[in-house]
Design a protein around this motif. Structure first.
Motif, PDB file in Angstrom:
ATOM      1  N   UNK A 146       8.750  -2.073   4.205  1.00 49.91           N
ATOM      2  CA  UNK A 146       7.912  -2.094   3.006  1.00 49.91           C
ATOM      3  C   UNK A 146       7.833  -0.739   2.315  1.00 49.91           C
ATOM      4  N   UNK A 147       8.338   0.304   2.960  1.00 55.31           N
ATOM      5  CA  UNK A 147       8.271   1.642   2.369  1.00 55.31           C
ATOM      6  C   UNK A 147       6.872   2.218   2.336  1.00 55.31           C
ATOM      7  N   UNK A 148       6.028   1.806   3.284  1.00 57.69           N
ATOM      8  CA  UNK A 148       4.665   2.324   3.371  1.00 57.69           C
ATOM      9  C   UNK A 148       4.680   3.620   4.182  1.00 57.69           C
ATOM     10  N   UNK A 149       4.084   4.670   3.652  1.00 59.69           N
ATOM     11  CA  UNK A 149       3.997   5.938   4.374  1.00 59.69           C
ATOM     12  C   UNK A 149       3.002   5.799   5.525  1.00 59.69           C
ATOM     13  N   UNK A 195       8.606   7.051   6.587  1.00 54.48           N
ATOM     14  CA  UNK A 195       8.134   8.322   6.041  1.00 54.48           C
ATOM     15  C   UNK A 195       6.779   8.637   6.655  1.00 54.48           C
ATOM     16  N   UNK A 196       6.636   9.850   7.179  1.00 54.49           N
ATOM     17  CA  UNK A 196       5.401  10.275   7.843  1.00 54.49           C
ATOM     18  C   UNK A 196       4.735  11.376   7.027  1.00 54.49           C
ATOM     19  N   UNK A 227       4.227  11.921  -1.042  1.00 55.35           N
ATOM     20  CA  UNK A 227       4.706  10.547  -1.089  1.00 55.35           C
ATOM     21  C   UNK A 227       3.573   9.563  -0.784  1.00 55.35           C
ATOM     22  N   UNK A 228       2.650   9.952   0.093  1.00 55.41           N
ATOM     23  CA  UNK A 228       1.497   9.096   0.386  1.00 55.41           C
ATOM     24  C   UNK A 228       0.587   8.949  -0.819  1.00 55.41           C
ATOM     25  N   UNK A 287       0.828  -1.202   0.000  1.00 52.20           N
ATOM     26  CA  UNK A 287       0.000   0.000   0.000  1.00 52.20           C
ATOM     27  C   UNK A 287       0.863   1.254   0.000  1.00 52.20           C
ATOM     28  N   UNK A 288       0.348   2.312  -0.600  1.00 53.50           N
ATOM     29  CA  UNK A 288       1.070   3.578  -0.582  1.00 53.50           C
ATOM     30  C   UNK A 288       1.147   4.132   0.828  1.00 53.50           C
ATOM     31  N   UNK A 289       0.070   3.952   1.595  1.00 54.98           N
ATOM     32  CA  UNK A 289       0.068   4.493   2.950  1.00 54.98           C
ATOM     33  C   UNK A 289      -0.830   3.672   3.858  1.00 54.98           C
TER      34      UNK A 289
END
Length: 382
Positions: free
Chosen positions: A258-261, A288-289, A333-334, A238-240
């Protein structure tokens, strides 16, 4: 057509290669950033805007909002402020009002909220469906949302409506007829993976069906308690994962690997008197928040990204720099966008001029209307 923004006291670009520039200038040409540098070194432009020492930031990117709805839930808010616990049950109240509303009312309500956001510096917004919960009403909600943004999210899996024969039957509708009707009007698919809404297996089935239909996944995860939402977001790429209020160490590790925001929505905690997400733990783990308003009539009826920035600094352990970064580049980024939330050559010319020398004032002077000008694609819109 080109516009020079000159004598910028502090330019926050959001670009990690050159995040802050003092005594700066910026040129937007044909809707895109064409040049950034020191004031006085510019190549010239057709028009000049004298920023007069104020701070300039990218337009806010609000990556989580529920704007297509009718009705009012002040009674629910009053009850919570009187000590009742938030359980998300009030969503059904908004569903009933939204189903009964005409298209013109829903369009006008959405337009008013988008205008509120724009006046407070939000130049990119994501809008979800989720208050129709029938095939026709979910499609209608997305058609209306698409009139205001390209970032539209199919959230037929918000809750199981009271008129559904069973949760499993409703999931079949969400992954079948409703998805087919809604996918042409949506970019994203979302699910409220929470006790009282959709469990892990149902959430995975809904998101997988959406992915097969060409939609990109995002998840309402871990808002009301510890649960499987974050792990499913990581599993499906998922993107976020949005809310992230209750996290284990394993959840944080999954988001990071996983690089999920992690999209944090402090307006919801403010409006429900719930514990705030632990942003510090996420940031320290390299996650990433993003910050977003979660604008909706029940649990977070705010359209103000500056308010969310102030809450993030005061209540969630973020520095002012981390908060402004999360409200701009983090939101982009999300949404997997590189053209917004940042001011660098080639990016969209979306910028906000603050009546302040620094973005720190967004938290330092909470509640003060510091957004004095808003420009979108090189045109002044507020």
């Amino acid at each position: 057509m080109s516009t020079l923004f000159d004598r910028i006291g502090l330019l926050y670009t959001g670009d990690p290669d050159r995040e802050e520039i003092l005594d700066a200038a910026l040129v937007v040409e044909d809707g895109r950033v064409a040049w950034i540098g020191r004031s006085g070194d510019d190549p010239g432009a057709d028009e000049r805007v004298d920023v007069d020492g104020r701070c300039v930031i990218p337009g806010f990117v609000d990556s989580h909002a529920h704007l297509v709805f009718a009705g009012d839930r002040t009674a629910e808010f009053t009850a919570r402020m009187s000590g009742e616990r938030y359980t998300a049950g009030g969503i059904r109240t908004t569903v009933a009002a939204t189903r009964a509303a005409g298209d013109a009312l829903l369009v006008a309500r959405t337009a008013a909220l988008v205008a509120e956001m724009l006046a407070q510096g939000t130049t990119t917004v994501e809008i979800k469906s989720g208050y129709g919960l029938t095939v026709a009403d979910e499609r209608r909600s997305l058609e209306i949302a698409r009139g205001f943004t390209e970032e539209t999210t199919y959230l037929g899996a918000h809750v199981v409506p009271p008129d559904a024969s069973s949760a499993d039957d409703y999931v079949r509708t969400v992954t079948g007829e409703m998805l087919a009707a809604c996918a042409p009007h949506a970019k994203w698919v979302d699910v409220f993976c929470e006790r009282g809404a959709f469990d892990a297996d149902q959430s995975r089935e809904i998101l997988t069906a959406g992915i097969k239909a060409g939609l990109l996944p995002r998840v309402h995860a871990n808002q009301l308690g510890h649960g499987p939402g974050v792990s499913i977001a990581a599993e499906l790429g998922a993107a976020s994962a949005d809310h992230c209020t209750h996290l284990t160490g394993a959840d944080i590790a999954a988001l990071s690997s996983a690089g999920v925001v992690a999209t944090l929505l402090p307006g919801a905690e403010f409006s429900t008197r719930s514990p705030y997400p632990e942003a510090r733990r996420l940031l320290d783990a390299g996650v990433t928040v993003a910050l977003a308003t979660d604008c909706n009539p029940g649990s977070s009826f705010t359209s103000s990204m500056p308010f969310c920035v102030a809450l993030a600094v005061r209540e969630m352990g973020m520095t002012p720099l981390e908060a402004i970064r999360a409200a701009t580049r983090g939101g982009a980024q999300a949404l997997r966008r590189t053209d917004v939330g940042v001011l660098r050559r080639g990016a969209r010319g979306d910028l906000v001029i603050l009546e302040a020398p620094s973005y720190v004032h967004l938290a330092y002077r909470p509640g003060v209307p510091l957004v004095t000008q808003v420009w979108k694609e090189g045109r002044r819109v507020a």
